[in-house]
Design a protein around this motif. Structure first.
Motif, PDB file in Angstrom:
ATOM      1  N   LEU A 102       0.797  -1.231   0.000  1.00 20.52           N
ATOM      2  CA  LEU A 102       0.000   0.000   0.000  1.00 20.52           C
ATOM      3  C   LEU A 102       0.830   1.283   0.000  1.00 20.52           C
ATOM      4  CD1 LEU A 102      -2.805  -1.108   2.519  1.00 20.52           C
ATOM      5  CD2 LEU A 102      -2.876  -1.150   0.014  1.00 20.52           C
ATOM      6  N   TYR A 103       2.138   1.149   0.278  1.00 24.25           N
ATOM      7  CA  TYR A 103       3.006   2.335   0.417  1.00 24.25           C
ATOM      8  C   TYR A 103       3.922   2.567  -0.779  1.00 24.25           C
ATOM      9  CZ  TYR A 103       5.484  -1.860   1.908  1.00 24.25           C
ATOM     10  OH  TYR A 103       5.974  -3.139   1.954  1.00 24.25           O
ATOM     11  N   CYS A 104       4.024   1.602  -1.682  1.00 22.49           N
ATOM     12  CA  CYS A 104       5.131   1.604  -2.645  1.00 22.49           C
ATOM     13  C   CYS A 104       4.719   2.136  -4.024  1.00 22.49           C
ATOM     14  CB  CYS A 104       5.673   0.185  -2.763  1.00 22.49           C
ATOM     15  SG  CYS A 104       6.939   0.028  -4.026  1.00 22.49           S
ATOM     16  N   GLY A 105       5.541   3.020  -4.559  1.00 21.24           N
ATOM     17  CA  GLY A 105       5.243   3.676  -5.834  1.00 21.24           C
ATOM     18  C   GLY A 105       5.271   2.752  -7.045  1.00 21.24           C
TER      19      GLY A 105
ATOM     20  N   ILE B 296      21.508  -6.612  -6.981  1.00 20.99           N
ATOM     21  CA  ILE B 296      20.461  -6.612  -8.010  1.00 20.99           C
ATOM     22  C   ILE B 296      19.114  -6.552  -7.314  1.00 20.99           C
ATOM     23  CG2 ILE B 296      19.346  -8.026  -9.786  1.00 20.99           C
ATOM     24  CD1 ILE B 296      22.116  -9.238 -10.337  1.00 20.99           C
ATOM     25  N   GLN B 297      18.352  -5.497  -7.612  1.00 24.98           N
ATOM     26  CA  GLN B 297      17.030  -5.374  -6.998  1.00 24.98           C
ATOM     27  C   GLN B 297      15.980  -5.276  -8.098  1.00 24.98           C
ATOM     28  OE1 GLN B 297      15.478  -1.756  -4.724  1.00 24.98           O
ATOM     29  NE2 GLN B 297      15.987  -3.142  -3.061  1.00 24.98           N
ATOM     30  N   SER B 298      14.803  -5.829  -7.814  1.00 25.81           N
ATOM     31  CA  SER B 298      13.696  -5.711  -8.775  1.00 25.81           C
ATOM     32  C   SER B 298      12.391  -5.775  -8.008  1.00 25.81           C
ATOM     33  CB  SER B 298      13.751  -6.860  -9.781  1.00 25.81           C
ATOM     34  OG  SER B 298      13.447  -8.063  -9.120  1.00 25.81           O
TER      35      SER B 298
ATOM     36  N   LEU C 284      15.637  -9.167   2.143  1.00 25.10           N
ATOM     37  CA  LEU C 284      14.172  -9.273   2.110  1.00 25.10           C
ATOM     38  C   LEU C 284      13.638  -8.631   3.386  1.00 25.10           C
ATOM     39  CD1 LEU C 284      11.749 -10.670   0.502  1.00 25.10           C
ATOM     40  CD2 LEU C 284      11.899 -12.447   2.249  1.00 25.10           C
ATOM     41  N   ARG C 285      13.138  -7.423   3.244  1.00 25.17           N
ATOM     42  CA  ARG C 285      12.674  -6.733   4.446  1.00 25.17           C
ATOM     43  C   ARG C 285      11.374  -7.345   4.949  1.00 25.17           C
ATOM     44  NH1 ARG C 285      13.275  -0.259   3.582  1.00 25.17           N
ATOM     45  NH2 ARG C 285      15.522  -0.185   3.241  1.00 25.17           N
ATOM     46  N   ILE C 286      11.288  -7.534   6.249  1.00 24.48           N
ATOM     47  CA  ILE C 286      10.050  -8.045   6.832  1.00 24.48           C
ATOM     48  C   ILE C 286       9.021  -6.903   6.941  1.00 24.48           C
ATOM     49  CG2 ILE C 286      10.762  -7.760   9.274  1.00 24.48           C
ATOM     50  CD1 ILE C 286       8.948 -10.878   7.980  1.00 24.48           C
ATOM     51  N   GLU C 287       9.486  -5.684   6.804  1.00 16.35           N
ATOM     52  CA  GLU C 287       8.687  -4.435   6.821  1.00 16.35           C
ATOM     53  C   GLU C 287       8.122  -4.118   8.204  1.00 16.35           C
ATOM     54  OE1 GLU C 287       9.420  -2.969   4.241  1.00 16.35           O
ATOM     55  OE2 GLU C 287       9.355  -4.301   2.517  1.00 16.35           O
ATOM     56  N   SER C 288       7.568  -5.124   8.883  1.00 10.97           N
ATOM     57  CA  SER C 288       7.235  -4.999  10.301  1.00 10.97           C
ATOM     58  C   SER C 288       7.286  -6.405  10.882  1.00 10.97           C
ATOM     59  CB  SER C 288       5.836  -4.424  10.515  1.00 10.97           C
ATOM     60  OG  SER C 288       5.490  -4.574  11.887  1.00 10.97           O
TER      61      SER C 288
ATOM     62  N   SER D  30      10.646   4.549  -8.809  1.00  9.13           N
ATOM     63  CA  SER D  30      10.388   5.490  -7.711  1.00  9.13           C
ATOM     64  C   SER D  30       9.471   4.850  -6.689  1.00  9.13           C
ATOM     65  CB  SER D  30       9.800   6.786  -8.246  1.00  9.13           C
ATOM     66  OG  SER D  30       8.645   6.498  -8.974  1.00  9.13           O
ATOM     67  N   LEU D  31      10.108   4.275  -5.666  1.00  8.35           N
ATOM     68  CA  LEU D  31       9.365   3.646  -4.576  1.00  8.35           C
ATOM     69  C   LEU D  31       8.666   4.723  -3.754  1.00  8.35           C
ATOM     70  CD1 LEU D  31      12.226   1.295  -3.334  1.00  8.35           C
ATOM     71  CD2 LEU D  31      10.421   0.728  -4.951  1.00  8.35           C
ATOM     72  N   TYR D  32       9.299   5.917  -3.697  1.00  4.75           N
ATOM     73  CA  TYR D  32       8.772   7.012  -2.892  1.00  4.75           C
ATOM     74  C   TYR D  32       9.197   8.325  -3.535  1.00  4.75           C
ATOM     75  CZ  TYR D  32      13.440   5.862  -1.264  1.00  4.75           C
ATOM     76  OH  TYR D  32      14.766   5.530  -1.227  1.00  4.75           O
ATOM     77  N   GLU D  33       8.588   9.438  -3.083  1.00  4.30           N
ATOM     78  CA  GLU D  33       8.892  10.727  -3.714  1.00  4.30           C
ATOM     79  C   GLU D  33      10.277  11.220  -3.298  1.00  4.30           C
ATOM     80  OE1 GLU D  33       5.854  13.537  -2.428  1.00  4.30           O
ATOM     81  OE2 GLU D  33       6.613  13.548  -0.394  1.00  4.30           O
TER      82      GLU D  33
ATOM     83  N   GLY E 134      14.860   2.102   6.674  1.00  5.75           N
ATOM     84  CA  GLY E 134      14.798   3.505   6.278  1.00  5.75           C
ATOM     85  C   GLY E 134      13.476   4.089   6.698  1.00  5.75           C
ATOM     86  N   PRO E 135      13.404   5.423   6.689  1.00  5.19           N
ATOM     87  CA  PRO E 135      12.140   6.074   7.044  1.00  5.19           C
ATOM     88  C   PRO E 135      11.081   5.819   5.985  1.00  5.19           C
ATOM     89  CG  PRO E 135      13.694   7.685   6.179  1.00  5.19           C
ATOM     90  CD  PRO E 135      14.444   6.385   6.281  1.00  5.19           C
ATOM     91  N   TYR E 136       9.842   5.793   6.394  1.00  7.50           N
ATOM     92  CA  TYR E 136       8.738   5.788   5.424  1.00  7.50           C
ATOM     93  C   TYR E 136       8.774   7.129   4.703  1.00  7.50           C
ATOM     94  CZ  TYR E 136       4.113   6.624   3.561  1.00  7.50           C
ATOM     95  OH  TYR E 136       3.083   6.965   2.714  1.00  7.50           O
ATOM     96  N   VAL E 137       8.690   7.093   3.388  1.00  4.05           N
ATOM     97  CA  VAL E 137       8.645   8.322   2.593  1.00  4.05           C
ATOM     98  C   VAL E 137       7.403   8.226   1.716  1.00  4.05           C
ATOM     99  CG1 VAL E 137       9.883   9.817   0.989  1.00  4.05           C
ATOM    100  CG2 VAL E 137      11.176   8.331   2.517  1.00  4.05           C
ATOM    101  N   LEU E 138       6.615   9.273   1.749  1.00  3.10           N
ATOM    102  CA  LEU E 138       5.332   9.230   1.046  1.00  3.10           C
ATOM    103  C   LEU E 138       5.490   9.091  -0.472  1.00  3.10           C
ATOM    104  CD1 LEU E 138       2.298  11.276   1.870  1.00  3.10           C
ATOM    105  CD2 LEU E 138       3.254  11.650  -0.398  1.00  3.10           C
TER     106      LEU E 138
ATOM    107  N   VAL F 114      12.995  -2.947   8.330  1.00  2.00           N
ATOM    108  CA  VAL F 114      11.629  -2.441   8.446  1.00  2.00           C
ATOM    109  C   VAL F 114      11.579  -1.002   7.964  1.00  2.00           C
ATOM    110  CG1 VAL F 114      11.026  -3.933  10.405  1.00  2.00           C
ATOM    111  CG2 VAL F 114      12.057  -1.710  10.851  1.00  2.00           C
ATOM    112  N   MET F 115      10.371  -0.566   7.644  1.00  2.00           N
ATOM    113  CA  MET F 115      10.163   0.852   7.373  1.00  2.00           C
ATOM    114  C   MET F 115       9.879   1.526   8.713  1.00  2.00           C
ATOM    115  SD  MET F 115       7.984   1.541   3.971  1.00  2.00           S
ATOM    116  CE  MET F 115       6.652   0.648   4.675  1.00  2.00           C
ATOM    117  N   ILE F 116      10.276   2.775   8.822  1.00  3.99           N
ATOM    118  CA  ILE F 116      10.197   3.451  10.116  1.00  3.99           C
ATOM    119  C   ILE F 116       9.367   4.731  10.005  1.00  3.99           C
ATOM    120  CG2 ILE F 116      11.608   4.603  11.889  1.00  3.99           C
ATOM    121  CD1 ILE F 116      13.873   2.587  10.808  1.00  3.99           C
TER     122      ILE F 116
END
Ligand code: 5AD
Ligand code: SF4
Length: 369
Positions: free
Chosen positions: A54-57, A92-94, A148-152, A308-311, A221-225, A191-193
Protein backbone atom coordinates in the motif's frame (compact mmCIF):
# COMPACT_ATOMS: atom_id res chain seq x y z
CA UNK A 1 19.15 -5.13 26.31
CA UNK A 2 15.58 -5.52 27.47
CA UNK A 3 12.62 -4.22 25.49
CA UNK A 4 12.23 -1.39 28.00
CA UNK A 5 15.85 -0.37 27.56
CA UNK A 6 15.40 -0.33 23.78
CA UNK A 7 12.27 1.80 24.15
CA UNK A 8 14.15 4.17 26.46
CA UNK A 9 16.95 4.68 23.91
CA UNK A 10 14.54 5.05 20.97
CA UNK A 11 12.63 7.68 22.94
CA UNK A 12 15.62 9.95 23.62
CA UNK A 13 14.77 13.50 22.58
CA UNK A 14 17.40 15.91 23.88
CA UNK A 15 20.05 16.78 21.29
CA UNK A 16 22.93 15.99 23.64
CA UNK A 17 21.50 12.55 24.50
CA UNK A 18 20.92 11.70 20.87
CA UNK A 19 24.44 12.77 20.02
CA UNK A 20 25.76 10.53 22.78
CA UNK A 21 23.69 7.64 21.41
CA UNK A 22 25.11 8.11 17.90
CA UNK A 23 28.67 8.38 19.24
CA UNK A 24 28.25 5.21 21.27
CA UNK A 25 26.88 3.38 18.21
CA UNK A 26 29.81 4.57 16.07
CA UNK A 27 32.25 3.39 18.74
CA UNK A 28 30.60 -0.05 18.83
CA UNK A 29 30.76 -0.23 15.02
CA UNK A 30 34.42 0.71 15.11
CA UNK A 31 35.28 -1.99 17.60
CA UNK A 32 33.13 -4.79 16.11
CA UNK A 33 33.34 -4.23 12.33
CA UNK A 34 35.98 -1.49 12.13
CA UNK A 35 35.45 2.02 10.80
CA UNK A 36 35.51 0.74 7.21
CA UNK A 37 32.53 1.46 4.98
CA UNK A 38 31.75 -1.15 2.30
CA UNK A 39 30.10 -0.43 -1.03
CA UNK A 40 27.36 -2.32 -2.86
CA UNK A 41 26.43 -0.84 -6.24
CA UNK A 42 22.63 -1.02 -6.45
CA UNK A 43 21.17 -1.91 -9.83
CA UNK A 44 17.38 -1.75 -10.08
CA UNK A 45 16.84 -4.09 -13.02
CA UNK A 46 13.05 -4.15 -13.37
CA UNK A 47 10.13 -2.28 -11.79
CA UNK A 48 7.55 -4.88 -12.76
CA UNK A 49 5.99 -6.20 -9.58
CA UNK A 50 3.19 -8.65 -8.86
CA UNK A 51 2.66 -7.14 -5.41
CA UNK A 52 0.51 -4.24 -4.33
CA UNK A 53 2.08 -2.98 -1.09
CA UNK A 54 0.00 0.00 0.00
CA UNK A 55 3.01 2.33 0.42
CA UNK A 56 5.13 1.60 -2.64
CA UNK A 57 5.24 3.68 -5.83
CA UNK A 58 5.91 0.70 -8.11
CA UNK A 59 3.01 -1.38 -6.76
CA UNK A 60 1.17 -3.33 -9.42
CA UNK A 61 -1.87 -1.07 -9.53
CA UNK A 62 0.07 2.16 -10.02
CA UNK A 63 -0.67 2.52 -13.70
CA UNK A 64 1.12 5.86 -13.85
CA UNK A 65 4.52 4.14 -13.63
CA UNK A 66 5.87 3.03 -17.02
CA UNK A 67 7.36 -0.45 -16.58
CA UNK A 68 10.86 -1.42 -17.69
CA UNK A 69 13.32 -4.30 -17.90
CA UNK A 70 16.99 -3.37 -18.16
CA UNK A 71 18.94 -5.08 -20.96
CA UNK A 72 21.28 -7.81 -19.78
CA UNK A 73 24.18 -6.09 -21.55
CA UNK A 74 23.53 -2.87 -19.66
CA UNK A 75 23.40 -4.68 -16.30
CA UNK A 76 26.71 -6.43 -17.03
CA UNK A 77 28.22 -3.04 -17.94
CA UNK A 78 27.05 -1.63 -14.58
CA UNK A 79 28.58 -4.60 -12.76
CA UNK A 80 31.87 -4.06 -14.61
CA UNK A 81 31.75 -0.38 -13.72
CA UNK A 82 31.37 -1.34 -10.05
CA UNK A 83 34.29 -3.77 -10.31
CA UNK A 84 36.51 -1.17 -12.00
CA UNK A 85 35.61 1.45 -9.41
CA UNK A 86 36.51 -0.75 -6.44
CA UNK A 87 32.94 -1.41 -5.27
CA UNK A 88 33.65 -5.15 -4.75
CA UNK A 89 29.92 -5.89 -4.43
CA UNK A 90 26.92 -5.59 -6.71
CA UNK A 91 23.27 -5.68 -5.66
CA UNK A 92 20.46 -6.61 -8.01
CA UNK A 93 17.03 -5.37 -7.00
CA UNK A 94 13.70 -5.71 -8.78
CA UNK A 95 9.99 -5.75 -8.14
CA UNK A 96 8.72 -9.19 -7.19
CA UNK A 97 8.46 -11.48 -10.21
CA UNK A 98 8.09 -15.22 -10.14
CA UNK A 99 7.78 -16.03 -13.86
CA UNK A 100 10.24 -18.62 -15.15
CA UNK A 101 11.48 -16.15 -17.73
CA UNK A 102 12.64 -13.77 -14.99
CA UNK A 103 14.04 -16.56 -12.83
CA UNK A 104 16.16 -18.09 -15.58
CA UNK A 105 17.25 -14.71 -16.92
CA UNK A 106 18.44 -13.73 -13.46
CA UNK A 107 20.24 -17.08 -13.14
CA UNK A 108 22.13 -16.49 -16.40
CA UNK A 109 22.86 -12.91 -15.39
CA UNK A 110 24.41 -14.07 -12.11
CA UNK A 111 26.67 -16.51 -13.96
CA UNK A 112 27.81 -13.74 -16.30
CA UNK A 113 28.51 -11.33 -13.45
CA UNK A 114 30.52 -14.02 -11.67
CA UNK A 115 32.88 -14.08 -14.65
CA UNK A 116 33.86 -10.45 -14.08
CA UNK A 117 37.31 -10.40 -12.50
CA UNK A 118 37.05 -14.18 -11.99
CA UNK A 119 34.44 -14.06 -9.25
CA UNK A 120 35.78 -10.85 -7.74
CA UNK A 121 32.37 -9.22 -7.33
CA UNK A 122 30.18 -10.22 -4.41
CA UNK A 123 26.52 -10.41 -5.44
CA UNK A 124 23.46 -9.54 -3.38
CA UNK A 125 19.91 -10.14 -4.55
CA UNK A 126 16.80 -8.27 -3.51
CA UNK A 127 14.05 -9.83 -5.62
CA UNK A 128 11.34 -10.64 -3.12
CA UNK A 129 9.59 -13.84 -2.11
CA UNK A 130 10.53 -16.88 -4.16
CA UNK A 131 10.41 -20.65 -3.79
CA UNK A 132 13.20 -22.57 -2.08
CA UNK A 133 14.14 -23.98 -5.48
CA UNK A 134 14.56 -20.49 -6.98
CA UNK A 135 16.61 -19.30 -4.02
CA UNK A 136 18.83 -22.34 -4.52
CA UNK A 137 19.19 -21.83 -8.27
CA UNK A 138 20.27 -18.24 -7.75
CA UNK A 139 22.61 -19.23 -4.91
CA UNK A 140 24.23 -21.91 -7.07
CA UNK A 141 24.58 -19.34 -9.88
CA UNK A 142 26.67 -17.08 -7.65
CA UNK A 143 24.51 -14.88 -5.39
CA UNK A 144 25.60 -15.10 -1.76
CA UNK A 145 23.60 -12.41 -0.01
CA UNK A 146 19.85 -11.74 -0.07
CA UNK A 147 17.82 -8.81 1.21
CA UNK A 148 14.17 -9.27 2.11
CA UNK A 149 12.67 -6.73 4.45
CA UNK A 150 10.05 -8.04 6.83
CA UNK A 151 8.69 -4.44 6.82
CA UNK A 152 7.24 -5.00 10.30
CA UNK A 153 7.91 -7.87 12.68
CA UNK A 154 4.30 -7.63 13.83
CA UNK A 155 1.93 -9.62 11.57
CA UNK A 156 -1.01 -7.33 12.42
CA UNK A 157 0.87 -4.21 11.43
CA UNK A 158 2.13 -5.98 8.32
CA UNK A 159 -1.51 -6.63 7.43
CA UNK A 160 -2.30 -2.91 7.74
CA UNK A 161 0.43 -2.06 5.21
CA UNK A 162 -0.58 -4.66 2.65
CA UNK A 163 -3.77 -5.70 0.87
CA UNK A 164 -5.56 -8.77 2.14
CA UNK A 165 -5.53 -10.63 -1.18
CA UNK A 166 -3.65 -13.82 -0.33
CA UNK A 167 -0.46 -12.53 -1.93
CA UNK A 168 0.83 -10.48 1.01
CA UNK A 169 1.19 -12.84 3.94
CA UNK A 170 3.55 -12.20 6.85
CA UNK A 171 3.97 -15.94 7.52
CA UNK A 172 5.14 -16.61 3.99
CA UNK A 173 7.58 -13.71 4.11
CA UNK A 174 8.96 -14.92 7.41
CA UNK A 175 9.31 -18.40 5.99
CA UNK A 176 11.28 -16.97 3.06
CA UNK A 177 13.83 -15.55 5.52
CA UNK A 178 14.21 -19.02 7.02
CA UNK A 179 14.58 -20.59 3.56
CA UNK A 180 17.25 -18.05 2.64
CA UNK A 181 19.23 -18.88 5.79
CA UNK A 182 18.82 -22.58 5.09
CA UNK A 183 20.04 -22.16 1.50
CA UNK A 184 23.26 -20.57 2.76
CA UNK A 185 22.79 -16.89 2.01
CA UNK A 186 23.91 -14.05 4.20
CA UNK A 187 20.48 -12.71 4.99
CA UNK A 188 19.41 -9.12 5.35
CA UNK A 189 16.09 -7.79 6.53
CA UNK A 190 14.68 -4.56 7.87
CA UNK A 191 11.63 -2.44 8.45
CA UNK A 192 10.16 0.85 7.37
CA UNK A 193 10.20 3.45 10.12
CA UNK A 194 7.65 6.11 10.97
CA UNK A 195 4.54 5.13 9.02
CA UNK A 196 1.25 6.06 10.72
CA UNK A 197 0.18 3.66 13.44
CA UNK A 198 3.69 2.41 14.28
CA UNK A 199 4.74 2.84 17.91
CA UNK A 200 8.13 2.90 19.59
CA UNK A 201 7.17 -0.44 21.19
CA UNK A 202 6.71 -1.90 17.70
CA UNK A 203 10.17 -0.68 16.73
CA UNK A 204 11.73 -2.22 19.83
CA UNK A 205 10.02 -5.50 18.88
CA UNK A 206 11.48 -5.18 15.37
CA UNK A 207 14.98 -4.94 16.84
CA UNK A 208 14.36 -7.96 19.06
CA UNK A 209 13.10 -9.83 15.98
CA UNK A 210 16.41 -9.16 14.18
CA UNK A 211 18.31 -10.50 17.20
CA UNK A 212 16.09 -13.56 17.65
CA UNK A 213 16.24 -14.50 13.98
CA UNK A 214 20.02 -14.04 13.81
CA UNK A 215 19.90 -11.61 10.92
CA UNK A 216 23.27 -10.81 9.31
CA UNK A 217 22.48 -7.52 7.57
CA UNK A 218 20.04 -4.73 8.27
CA UNK A 219 18.50 -2.27 5.83
CA UNK A 220 16.03 0.14 7.39
CA UNK A 221 14.80 3.50 6.28
CA UNK A 222 12.14 6.07 7.04
CA UNK A 223 8.74 5.79 5.42
CA UNK A 224 8.65 8.32 2.59
CA UNK A 225 5.33 9.23 1.05
CA UNK A 226 4.46 8.37 -2.55
CA UNK A 227 1.37 10.31 -3.67
CA UNK A 228 0.10 7.63 -6.09
CA UNK A 229 -0.34 4.97 -3.41
CA UNK A 230 -3.25 4.24 -1.05
CA UNK A 231 -1.14 4.91 2.06
CA UNK A 232 0.39 8.06 0.55
CA UNK A 233 -3.09 9.43 -0.25
CA UNK A 234 -4.33 8.68 3.25
CA UNK A 235 -1.32 10.37 4.84
CA UNK A 236 -1.89 13.44 2.64
CA UNK A 237 -5.62 13.54 3.42
CA UNK A 238 -4.85 13.37 7.14
CA UNK A 239 -2.20 16.10 6.77
CA UNK A 240 0.36 13.75 8.29
CA UNK A 241 3.26 14.69 6.04
CA UNK A 242 4.32 18.02 7.52
CA UNK A 243 7.99 19.03 7.64
CA UNK A 244 7.95 18.27 11.38
CA UNK A 245 6.57 14.77 10.78
CA UNK A 246 9.16 14.03 8.11
CA UNK A 247 11.91 15.20 10.45
CA UNK A 248 10.54 12.94 13.17
CA UNK A 249 10.62 9.94 10.80
CA UNK A 250 14.19 10.73 9.80
CA UNK A 251 15.32 11.06 13.41
CA UNK A 252 13.60 7.82 14.42
CA UNK A 253 15.26 6.01 11.48
CA UNK A 254 18.66 7.27 12.66
CA UNK A 255 17.94 6.25 16.26
CA UNK A 256 16.91 2.79 15.00
CA UNK A 257 20.28 2.43 13.22
CA UNK A 258 22.13 3.44 16.36
CA UNK A 259 20.17 1.24 18.77
CA UNK A 260 20.37 -1.67 16.31
CA UNK A 261 24.16 -1.26 16.28
CA UNK A 262 24.29 -1.26 20.09
CA UNK A 263 22.10 -4.37 20.24
CA UNK A 264 23.52 -6.49 17.40
CA UNK A 265 27.07 -5.09 17.27
CA UNK A 266 28.71 -7.05 14.42
CA UNK A 267 26.00 -6.96 11.73
CA UNK A 268 26.22 -4.94 8.54
CA UNK A 269 23.85 -1.96 8.59
CA UNK A 270 23.11 0.07 5.48
CA UNK A 271 22.76 3.83 5.40
CA UNK A 272 19.84 3.74 2.97
CA UNK A 273 18.75 6.00 0.12
CA UNK A 274 15.42 6.72 1.86
CA UNK A 275 17.40 8.70 4.48
CA UNK A 276 18.66 10.87 1.65
CA UNK A 277 15.09 11.49 0.44
CA UNK A 278 14.28 13.20 3.74
CA UNK A 279 17.58 15.03 4.27
CA UNK A 280 20.26 16.19 1.81
CA UNK A 281 22.91 14.59 4.04
CA UNK A 282 20.81 11.61 5.13
CA UNK A 283 23.39 8.99 4.25
CA UNK A 284 26.16 10.81 6.11
CA UNK A 285 23.87 10.97 9.17
CA UNK A 286 23.30 7.20 8.82
CA UNK A 287 27.06 6.56 8.95
CA UNK A 288 27.38 8.83 11.97
CA UNK A 289 24.62 6.81 13.66
CA UNK A 290 26.59 3.55 13.25
CA UNK A 291 25.88 2.22 9.74
CA UNK A 292 28.76 0.65 7.77
CA UNK A 293 27.33 0.01 4.28
CA UNK A 294 26.59 2.39 1.40
CA UNK A 295 24.58 1.31 -1.61
CA UNK A 296 25.06 3.89 -4.36
CA UNK A 297 22.51 3.53 -7.14
CA UNK A 298 24.13 2.44 -10.42
CA UNK A 299 20.88 1.74 -12.29
CA UNK A 300 20.68 2.57 -15.99
CA UNK A 301 20.09 6.36 -16.06
CA UNK A 302 17.22 5.91 -18.54
CA UNK A 303 15.25 3.87 -16.00
CA UNK A 304 16.08 5.56 -12.71
CA UNK A 305 13.08 7.81 -12.48
CA UNK A 306 10.73 4.88 -13.04
CA UNK A 307 12.07 3.02 -10.02
CA UNK A 308 10.39 5.49 -7.71
CA UNK A 309 9.37 3.65 -4.58
CA UNK A 310 8.77 7.01 -2.89
CA UNK A 311 8.89 10.73 -3.71
CA UNK A 312 12.12 12.73 -3.82
CA UNK A 313 14.23 9.60 -4.49
CA UNK A 314 17.59 11.21 -5.09
CA UNK A 315 19.01 8.70 -7.53
CA UNK A 316 16.44 9.77 -10.16
CA UNK A 317 18.26 12.94 -11.13
CA UNK A 318 21.61 12.63 -9.42
CA UNK A 319 24.66 11.11 -11.02
CA UNK A 320 26.34 8.12 -9.42
CA UNK A 321 28.92 9.41 -6.91
CA UNK A 322 32.59 9.00 -7.78
CA UNK A 323 34.90 6.97 -5.52
CA UNK A 324 36.36 10.30 -4.35
CA UNK A 325 32.88 11.61 -3.41
CA UNK A 326 32.26 8.46 -1.42
CA UNK A 327 35.60 8.64 0.37
CA UNK A 328 34.84 12.26 1.36
CA UNK A 329 31.43 11.22 2.65
CA UNK A 330 32.95 8.45 4.77
CA UNK A 331 35.68 10.73 6.11
CA UNK A 332 33.03 13.19 7.19
CA UNK A 333 31.77 10.46 9.49
CA UNK A 334 35.34 9.63 10.69
CA UNK A 335 35.26 6.46 8.58
CA UNK A 336 37.01 5.28 5.46
CA UNK A 337 35.79 3.41 2.37
CA UNK A 338 37.20 -0.08 2.00
CA UNK A 339 37.54 -0.33 -1.74
CA UNK A 340 37.89 -3.81 -3.29
CA UNK A 341 36.76 -5.60 -0.14
CA UNK A 342 33.52 -7.55 0.19
CA UNK A 343 33.00 -6.65 3.83
CA UNK A 344 30.88 -9.66 4.75
CA UNK A 345 28.98 -9.41 7.99
CA UNK A 346 30.97 -10.99 10.85
CA UNK A 347 27.58 -11.99 12.31
CA UNK A 348 27.09 -14.35 9.36
CA UNK A 349 30.25 -16.37 10.07
CA UNK A 350 29.27 -16.63 13.72
CA UNK A 351 25.81 -17.92 12.74
CA UNK A 352 27.27 -20.48 10.31
CA UNK A 353 29.64 -21.75 12.95
CA UNK A 354 26.78 -22.17 15.42
CA UNK A 355 24.73 -23.95 12.77
CA UNK A 356 27.56 -26.33 12.01
CA UNK A 357 27.83 -27.08 15.71
CA UNK A 358 24.12 -27.91 15.92
CA UNK A 359 21.93 -30.26 13.95
CA UNK A 360 20.22 -29.14 10.72
CA UNK A 361 16.88 -29.60 12.46
CA UNK A 362 17.45 -26.23 14.10
CA UNK A 363 15.96 -24.61 11.00
CA UNK A 364 12.47 -23.77 12.12
CA UNK A 365 10.24 -23.71 9.09
CA UNK A 366 7.10 -21.79 9.79
CA UNK A 367 3.99 -23.79 8.95
CA UNK A 368 1.48 -21.88 6.88
CA UNK A 369 -1.78 -21.55 8.78
N1 5AD B 1 8.96 4.62 1.79
C1 5AD B 1 10.07 4.02 2.28
N2 5AD B 1 10.49 2.81 1.89
C2 5AD B 1 9.76 2.19 0.94
N3 5AD B 1 9.92 0.99 0.37
C3 5AD B 1 8.92 0.82 -0.52
N4 5AD B 1 8.11 1.88 -0.53
C4 5AD B 1 8.60 2.75 0.38
C5 5AD B 1 8.21 4.03 0.86
N5 5AD B 1 7.12 4.63 0.38
C6 5AD B 1 10.97 0.06 0.76
C7 5AD B 1 10.38 -1.23 1.32
C8 5AD B 1 10.95 -2.30 0.41
C9 5AD B 1 12.18 -1.62 -0.16
C10 5AD B 1 12.65 -2.19 -1.44
O1 5AD B 1 11.75 -0.28 -0.33
O2 5AD B 1 10.84 -1.41 2.64
O3 5AD B 1 11.26 -3.48 1.08
FE1 SF4 C 1 6.69 -4.64 -5.09
FE2 SF4 C 1 8.58 -4.41 -3.18
FE3 SF4 C 1 7.12 -2.28 -3.94
FE4 SF4 C 1 5.96 -4.24 -2.53
S1 SF4 C 1 7.65 -2.88 -1.83
S2 SF4 C 1 5.08 -3.25 -4.37
S3 SF4 C 1 7.01 -6.04 -3.34
S4 SF4 C 1 8.59 -3.43 -5.21
Amino acid sequence: MTKNELIYLLSLEKDENIKELFNAASAVRNSFTGNGIYLRGLSEISNRCRKNCLYCGIRRDNLKTPRFDTDTKEIIAEAKWCYENGYASFTIQSGERTDENFISRTEELLKEIKKIGNGALGITLSCGEQTEETYKRWFDAGAHRYLLRIESSNPEIYAQLHPNDGLHKWDIRYNCLKLLQKTGYQVGTGVMIGFPGQSVENLADDLLFFAREKIDMIGMGPYVLHPDTPLGKKVLDNKENTAAQKEKRLLMALKMIAVCRLLLKDVNIASTTALQALHPQGQLLGLRAGANILMPVVTDVNHRENYSLYENKKSANNCTPTPEDLQKLAENAACSIKFNQWGDSPAFFKRRKNEADNSPSKFRLFKEK
